[in-house]
Design an enzyme around this catalytic site. Structure first.
Site, PDB file in Angstrom:
ATOM      1  N   ASP A 252       0.845  -1.190   0.000  1.00  0.00           N
ATOM      2  CA  ASP A 252       0.000   0.000   0.000  1.00  0.00           C
ATOM      3  C   ASP A 252       0.883   1.243   0.000  1.00  0.00           C
ATOM      4  O   ASP A 252       1.968   1.230  -0.571  1.00  0.00           O
ATOM      5  CB  ASP A 252      -0.925  -0.042   1.223  1.00  0.00           C
ATOM      6  CG  ASP A 252      -2.270   0.623   0.979  1.00  0.00           C
ATOM      7  OD1 ASP A 252      -2.303   1.867   0.892  1.00  0.00           O
ATOM      8  OD2 ASP A 252      -3.284  -0.085   0.881  1.00  0.00           O
ATOM      9  N   HIS A 290      -3.144   6.191   3.466  1.00  0.00           N
ATOM     10  CA  HIS A 290      -4.037   5.098   3.082  1.00  0.00           C
ATOM     11  C   HIS A 290      -3.580   3.777   3.692  1.00  0.00           C
ATOM     12  O   HIS A 290      -4.386   3.048   4.281  1.00  0.00           O
ATOM     13  CB  HIS A 290      -4.076   5.002   1.556  1.00  0.00           C
ATOM     14  CG  HIS A 290      -5.076   4.033   1.021  1.00  0.00           C
ATOM     15  ND1 HIS A 290      -4.770   2.712   0.757  1.00  0.00           N
ATOM     16  CD2 HIS A 290      -6.373   4.183   0.682  1.00  0.00           C
ATOM     17  CE1 HIS A 290      -5.844   2.093   0.281  1.00  0.00           C
ATOM     18  NE2 HIS A 290      -6.826   2.962   0.220  1.00  0.00           N
ATOM     19  N   SER A 507     -11.433  -0.374  -0.376  1.00  0.00           N
ATOM     20  CA  SER A 507     -10.095  -0.438   0.230  1.00  0.00           C
ATOM     21  C   SER A 507     -10.183  -0.729   1.711  1.00  0.00           C
ATOM     22  O   SER A 507      -9.273  -1.303   2.298  1.00  0.00           O
ATOM     23  CB  SER A 507      -9.352   0.885   0.042  1.00  0.00           C
ATOM     24  OG  SER A 507      -8.740   0.969  -1.195  1.00  0.00           O
TER      25      SER A 507
END
Length: 676
Positions: A252, A290, A507
């Site tokens: 990620d 994220h 996600s």
């Protein structure tokens, strides 16, 4: 972690992959287009439907299409069959006057050693062209053309382009130098090389008999207290299952080393860091915001929300796991195929060192060819073969209706691969009850483009999720309203200062399933990836109503969602049920390979076809009669509405579905559903 919140909104050596978290960020370019990693950020509520329609690019007009509003009516599939046969939502540019966005990367973050062949063998192979290529016939030309990805058709012949060349056997360094190609990285995981070559030389590359396929280095984007109870992970935790000893590789935007991952001296569960994107610092820190959020959903220990005045603990699904941080997304949430492939290779290399049993990929991009040719799909299959469960976000294209499919056929890559576990997003409506879940409007639906694989496999909470984050990251800095105040988990009136942030998207749903998989593997370490997938699918909660409504919070548009096999898959993941299961499904590779949906034009029905070697051969785990036995869901076919979501073939056409503007919402492509 928590589902009570607002919106959500990495690099080099490859094409930008992005997180699905921030939803339908389809804008930067045709190649970066569809696959915003799996999460979203909030959208301005005043955006009108007319503004949304206006954001669609002029290219759609070239295909003779009218921009359609993504509002579902009673006959929501009435035009699907005719439209999907002409246009694919992930289509790459075929117009020779349009140049595909395949910006060469400046450097490769990691060089992998080539394996298998001697230099002399490679030298001989340089001039070993396809036999048909030496002729002038149409068959020979078609043979070479079939080995070049469709989204390379518009590249400038005079400009260099980064491409991934897959070989039929392991290549050696500079194998293609005679064709003017410069090798930038060896991607041994998929028998490939990342090379830079002039557009005019692509035909020469493809004419080698040993070259299997040539594709761009495509861009990728990064498309829990209530969550934990909604998937019954609290029951698993109370019974002692928290993923202890299991390594989860988070590929990620990096992981910020917060106290939730470091419960005490010598107890840091963030055991390995490597940066494949560049600029992330020695610890592969999360500059986007994220990856930390994803890692928190999987394995936050809740230390940051544990205190004398705290009234809730924001603990992850598997707070005992070891986290392996493989950073591929940059500070803007973008990366490239080659970076992700290199990170997957590293996870396989480290499997035994850290007992890596799960890889989480909350990122995606568009589908341009069959999964059997796509190098990103081939990489995740290699990890699966190596004994690692690969969990991938479905994407956030569920509201897209540009091809008249009402969000069907919008699963992103590598979630279109039939081996991996692909996860869609549900809304828990602000509570922690399992039965309160309904599908979100933005969660991508199957079947997959090109191959028509039945996806997603599972769904999990992904709307307005609260988890850890790096407050210095791009997302928290640009979206301060999503920062969670201390009063959210403390008896205090403080309005800021916590380490938690709110995001939405598939996600956020994928790491929920990754955490449950880690819990299951802690209990039974001998399970293969296929057995894990089969058990999670069979034991999934299947109480979804046939239809539900979802309101996009940013636009106020109400979507009617049919909660069918291509929307909810086998159902919502249930940790307690999975851990209580006594089933022992087949362990062989591909035993739980997702089936294919087959359309019968004579009857207008769709049936589910599976390989004879899979557990779905005599039964299907979707619906109320889910067993390994002999029953089949909905008889021998699946029928919805008056039409189907595909024709007999996928035609790329000469135009793109969208170009340099977003499909709807703000320029950041953000969206989320209301909790009401």
């Amino acid at each position: 972690m928590d589902s009570n919140g607002i919106n959500n909104q990495t690099q080099k050596s490859g094409g930008p992959l992005k997180t699905t978290t921030w939803g339908t960020l389809i804008a930067l370019s045709v190649l970066a287009v569809a696959w915003s990693v799996t999460g979203y950020v909030p959208r301005t509520p005043q955006q009108s439907q007319s503004q949304m329609a206006a954001s669609l690019p002029s290219q759609r007009a070239n295909a003779g299409k009218n921009a359609q509003q993504p509002v579902h009516d009673g006959s929501f599939l009435s035009e699907a069959k005719s439209q999907i046969s002409k246009l694919n939502p992930f289509a790459a540019p075929q117009n020779q006057n349009q140049t595909a966005d395949v910006t060469p990367s400046s450097s490769a973050p990691m060089t992998l050693s080539a394996a298998g062949r001697t230099a002399s063998t490679a030298t001989d192979a340089k001039d070993n062209r396809s036999q048909g290529a030496s002729g002038n016939g149409q068959d020979a030309q078609a043979l070479v053309a079939a080995k070049i990805a469709p989204d390379l058709a518009g590249v400038d012949p005079e400009k260099p382009v980064d491409v991934i060349v897959q070989f039929r056997q392991a290549p050696v360094t500079d194998e293609l130098s005679a064709d003017g190609a410069t090798t930038k990285a060896d991607l041994r995981l998929v028998n490939a090389q990342l090379v830079t070559v002039k557009g005019s030389n692509l035909q020469n590359l493809a004419s080698h008999s040993d070259v299997a396929y040539v594709s761009p280095n495509r861009k990728v984007r990064a498309t829990l207290d209530h969550v934990v109870t909604a998937v019954n992970a609290d029951i698993a935790y109370s019974n002692g299952w928290d993923g202890t000893g299991i390594g989860v590789a988070v590929i990620d935007s990096g992981i910020h080393n917060l106290n939730d991952f470091n419960p005490g001296p010598g107890q840091n569960r963030l055991v390995y860091n490597q940066d494949f994107a560049g600029g992330g610092g020695p610890a592969a820190d999360d500059l986007y915001g994220h990856g930390t959020h994803v890692a928190g959903i999987i394995g936050s220990g809740g230390k940051g929300s544990t205190c004398g005045t705290c009234n809730r603990t924001l603990r992850g699904v598997a707070p005992g796991v070891k986290l392996i941080n493989l950073r591929v997304l940059d500070s803007n949430g973008a990366s490239y195929d080659s970076s992700v492939i290199a990170a997957i290779q590293r996870a396989i290399d480290l499997k035994n060192t850290y007992n890596i049993r799960v890889i989480n990929l909350s990122l995606a991009r568009g589908v341009y060819e069959s999964y059997t040719l796509d190098p990103l799909c081939q990489a995740v299959e290699s990890a699966w073969r190596a004994g690692i469960v690969v969990v991938v976000s479905a994407g956030n294209m569920g509201e897209y209706n540009g091809a008249g499919t009402n969000g069907y056929a919008t699963i992103g890559a590598p979630g279109n691969d039939p081996y991996v576990i692909t996860v869609g997003a549900t809304n828990t409506h602000g509570g922690g009850a399992q039965a309160a879940q309904t599908m979100t409007s933005y969660s991508s639906k199957g079947p997959t483009a090109v191959d028509h694989i039945v996806k997603p496999d599972l769904v999990a909470p992904g709307n307005r999720i609260v988890s850890d984050d790096n407050m210095a990251g791009t997302l928290p800095r640009n979206n301060p309203a999503n920062v969670i105040p201390l009063s959210y988990f403390q008896y205090t009136t403080s309005s800021s200062g916590s380490q938690y942030f709110r995001l939405s998207g598939t996600s956020m749903a994928a790491p929920v399933v990754s955490g449950v998989a880690a819990d299951l593997l802690e209990k039974n370490p001998s399970l293969t990836p296929d057995q894990v997938k089969a058990i999670l699918m069979k034991t999934a909660w299947k109480g979804f109503a046939s239809f539900t409504n979802a309101t996009d919070k940013g636009t106020g548009v109400i979507y009617q969602i049919q909660q069918d096999i291509f929307t909810v898959g086998a159902g919502a993941v249930d940790a307690a049920a999975a851990l209580a299961s006594t089933d022992v499904p087949p362990s062989n590779f591909g035993a739980a390979k997702s089936p294919t949906a087959v359309y019968d034009a004579s009857t207008g029905t769709v049936s589910i076809a599976s390989d004879s070697s899979t557990i779905w051969g005599n039964s299907v785990v979707w619906g109320n009669s889910v067993v390994w036995g002999n029953s089949v869901v909905w008889g021998n076919s699946v029928v919805w509405g008056n039409s189907v979501v595909w024709g007999n073939s996928v035609v790329w056409g000469n135009s793109v579905v969208w170009g340099n503007s977003v499909v709807w919402g703000n320029s950041d492509g953000s969206l989320e559903d209301t909790d009401e």
